[in-house]
Design an enzyme around this catalytic site. Structure first.
Site, PDB file in Angstrom:
ATOM      1  N   ARG A 183      17.884  -8.320   2.459  1.00 27.53           N
ATOM      2  CA  ARG A 183      17.588  -8.258   1.029  1.00 27.53           C
ATOM      3  C   ARG A 183      16.389  -9.164   0.734  1.00 27.53           C
ATOM      4  O   ARG A 183      16.426  -9.977  -0.195  1.00 27.53           O
ATOM      5  CB  ARG A 183      18.802  -8.693   0.199  1.00 27.53           C
ATOM      6  CG  ARG A 183      20.070  -7.960   0.545  1.00 27.53           C
ATOM      7  CD  ARG A 183      21.260  -8.464  -0.230  1.00 27.53           C
ATOM      8  NE  ARG A 183      21.462  -7.695  -1.465  1.00 27.53           N
ATOM      9  CZ  ARG A 183      22.423  -7.952  -2.344  1.00 27.53           C
ATOM     10  NH1 ARG A 183      23.246  -8.961  -2.144  1.00 27.53           N
ATOM     11  NH2 ARG A 183      22.568  -7.204  -3.421  1.00 27.53           N
ATOM     12  N   LYS A 236      22.947  -1.258  -0.317  1.00 30.57           N
ATOM     13  CA  LYS A 236      21.540  -1.525  -0.035  1.00 30.57           C
ATOM     14  C   LYS A 236      20.640  -0.413  -0.545  1.00 30.57           C
ATOM     15  O   LYS A 236      19.624  -0.666  -1.220  1.00 30.57           O
ATOM     16  CB  LYS A 236      21.344  -1.701   1.475  1.00 30.57           C
ATOM     17  CG  LYS A 236      19.895  -1.785   1.928  1.00 30.57           C
ATOM     18  CD  LYS A 236      19.159  -2.959   1.278  1.00 30.57           C
ATOM     19  CE  LYS A 236      17.719  -3.019   1.768  1.00 30.57           C
ATOM     20  NZ  LYS A 236      16.986  -4.130   1.158  1.00 30.57           N
ATOM     21  N   CYS A 294      10.695  -0.323   1.717  1.00 33.46           N
ATOM     22  CA  CYS A 294      12.034  -0.059   1.183  1.00 33.46           C
ATOM     23  C   CYS A 294      12.061   0.931   0.026  1.00 33.46           C
ATOM     24  O   CYS A 294      12.662   1.998   0.125  1.00 33.46           O
ATOM     25  CB  CYS A 294      12.678  -1.373   0.750  1.00 33.46           C
ATOM     26  SG  CYS A 294      12.987  -2.516   2.116  1.00 33.46           S
ATOM     27  N   ARG A 451      -2.945  -3.671 -12.415  1.00 34.91           N
ATOM     28  CA  ARG A 451      -1.900  -4.699 -12.347  1.00 34.91           C
ATOM     29  C   ARG A 451      -1.972  -5.696 -13.502  1.00 34.91           C
ATOM     30  O   ARG A 451      -1.307  -6.735 -13.462  1.00 34.91           O
ATOM     31  CB  ARG A 451      -1.989  -5.459 -11.014  1.00 34.91           C
ATOM     32  CG  ARG A 451      -1.839  -4.579  -9.776  1.00 34.91           C
ATOM     33  CD  ARG A 451      -0.462  -3.964  -9.658  1.00 34.91           C
ATOM     34  NE  ARG A 451      -0.375  -3.036  -8.519  1.00 34.91           N
ATOM     35  CZ  ARG A 451       0.680  -2.267  -8.275  1.00 34.91           C
ATOM     36  NH1 ARG A 451       1.732  -2.294  -9.068  1.00 34.91           N
ATOM     37  NH2 ARG A 451       0.679  -1.436  -7.230  1.00 34.91           N
TER      38      ARG A 451
END
Length: 475
Positions: A183, A236, A294, A451
């Protein structure tokens, strides 16, 4: 439900005693910090880091054994801890996987990308190789833990099958097997492992307890949350899926705000201000796209887990999964950055075919060298396909296949028609409008902020054509 513990496995583990030696397979963003934290614990005698001596990653072995970090982003404390445990003789990296036979517990931190988002078929090639090497070398009573993000059902299915085939032993009887998903976020790897709660799920009660024993010794403020292996797998994949959904929600809101001529950050501040008992908004930030290993794939692991479970899903007929739709929104953001760039160039009297764009930021996350699945890649491709000249700057990313990356910002922006900020590196927050305009050498240079790192008014005052995600008030 958790399967009843095997009395045979319990007896083996009781006789074996506490975990003293550990092996970590995969020396990357997950494996390296995990290995050195294990090695730094007084509870463990020694940690082996296992890394294939391949042309692309074999260099990590010698670097780690010299006490150096192969990860060159901003990772507080990591290099110092690597040197500490190497000098103390408690950690060493090797390509000799037979040494797995020497450890009491082995963890696998191996990437699990998807071959294709359309097919929802994961590329488990590297993981399968790691499992085979593990199975061939484990001994009775070894704990095997998958830290990789995997399709729900993999630990008790594919992984168990391979380990049993290769070892000639039975999981739950001769060795323990669990899933304890990583994590971590680049930029705070050590802190995340120490402080985040740890999800631990074994294929039986004894495996869960053995994995709890392993991880509880490296936590400082986090707690262990035990559950079944499949529940851990879903936890997860779902937590990343939910984060991706939250990002998609603010990205879509940013697109709405652009159309309505308002500032999404004003709206975000307003939404976030509503607090109180039972009120949770968790509003994230919009941006030029989602990258990394991820979030770009875990939705598809979750979706695939549902499909292979064999169960019947009760869901609105013909409706696309909201999680998959969120993935598509986030995948669209680099395309939106391209559209903003073309619009801005048009206002400056240019087309992509006769323009040079300085692409600022190749890493997918600020102050890191991690460029896996970077949204900058699609943005660059769209520009190149339109005939645009593109030069890339990143202060952290050393190299990337097929892309020339400069570490000199002034070289990249010199004579550029447009500068596009794709990553929120600290360096880009310091951009000076006057100095940048002089380097670009244009009367009306373009700046596209993906951003929200610059102050639009400063650049507009210098004659820039400005575009920003969610900045309908300034676009």
């Amino acid at each position: 439900m958790v399967v009843s513990m095997s009395s045979k496995l319990k007896n083996i583990l009781d006789e074996k005693g506490p975990i003293r030696k550990i092996g970590v397979i995969g020396m990357g963003y997950v494996g390296i910090p995990a290995a050195v934290l294990f090695a730094d614990s007084d509870a463990f005698e020694f940690v082996w880091g296992f890394q294939r001596d391949s042309p692309t990653s074999g260099y990590k072995i010698d670097m780690l054994n010299r006490g150096e970090s192969p990860l060159k982003g901003d990772e507080p404390g990591l290099e110092e801890l690597i040197k500490k445990v190497v000098d103390a003789g408690k950690f060493r990296c090797t390509s000799d996987f037979t040494r797995i036979s020497e450890v009491d517990a082995v963890t696998l931190a191996i990437q699990t990308p998807f071959l294709s988002a359309k097919s929802l078929e994961p590329d488990f090639g590297a993981l399968i190789e790691g499992l085979r090497l593990t199975g061939r070398n484990i001994t009775e009573g070894t704990l095997v833990v998958l830290e990789s993000t995997i399709t729900p059902g993999t630990t008790g299915g594919l992984a168990r099958q391979i380990l049993e085939e290769e070892s000639g032993m039975k999981a739950s009887e001769d060795f323990a097997l669990a899933h304890a998903p990583e994590r971590v976020m680049v930029g705070r790897l050590l802190r995340n492992i120490r402080e985040h709660d740890r999800i631990v799920g074994g294929i039986d009660r004894e495996s869960t307890q053995r994995a709890v024993e392993l991880y509880s010794l490296v936590l400082t403020s986090g707690r262990i949350i035990p559950m079944t292996a499949t529940a851990a797998e879903v936890t997860k994949t779902a937590e990343n899926t939910f984060r991706d959904l939250q990002i998609a929600a603010i990205n879509q809101l940013a697109l709405y705000c652009e159309v309505m001529g308002i500032n999404v950050y004003d709206v975000r501040t307003g939404i976030d201000s509503l607090k109180g008992e039972g009120i949770t908004r968790a509003v994230l930030y919009p941006g030029a796209g989602v990258g990394g290993h991820c979030l770009t794939k875990d939705t598809y692991h979750l979706e695939r887990g549902v499909k292979i479970s064999g169960g019947k899903l009760d869901y609105p007929q013909g409706m696309e999964s909201i999680f998959v739709l969120a993935r598509k929104v986030n995948d669209f953001m680099p395309v939106h950055m391209y559209n903003l760039t073309v619009e801005a160039l048009s206002r400056a009297g240019k087309t992509p075919a006769d323009s040079k764009v300085a692409l600022l930021g190749w890493a997918f996350i600020r102050n890191s060298d991690d460029a896996r699945n970077t949204p900058s890649e699609l943005y660059r491709k769209l520009l190149l396909d339109s005939g645009c000249a593109v030069e890339v700057h990143d202060p952290y990313v050393k190299e990337y296949p097929g892309v020339s990356i400069s570490h000199e910002l002034s070289d990249v922006v010199k004579n550029a028609d447009a500068a596009a900020i794709l990553t929120g590196h600290d360096e880009y927050f310091k951009l000076d409008a006057s100095a940048l305009k002089e380097l670009m050498g244009k009367e009306h240079p373009v700046i596209v902020d993906g951003r929200n790192v610059i102050k639009p008014d400063d650049f507009i005052a210098e004659g820039f054509v400005y575009k920003g995600i969610g900045r309908g008030d300034k676009n």
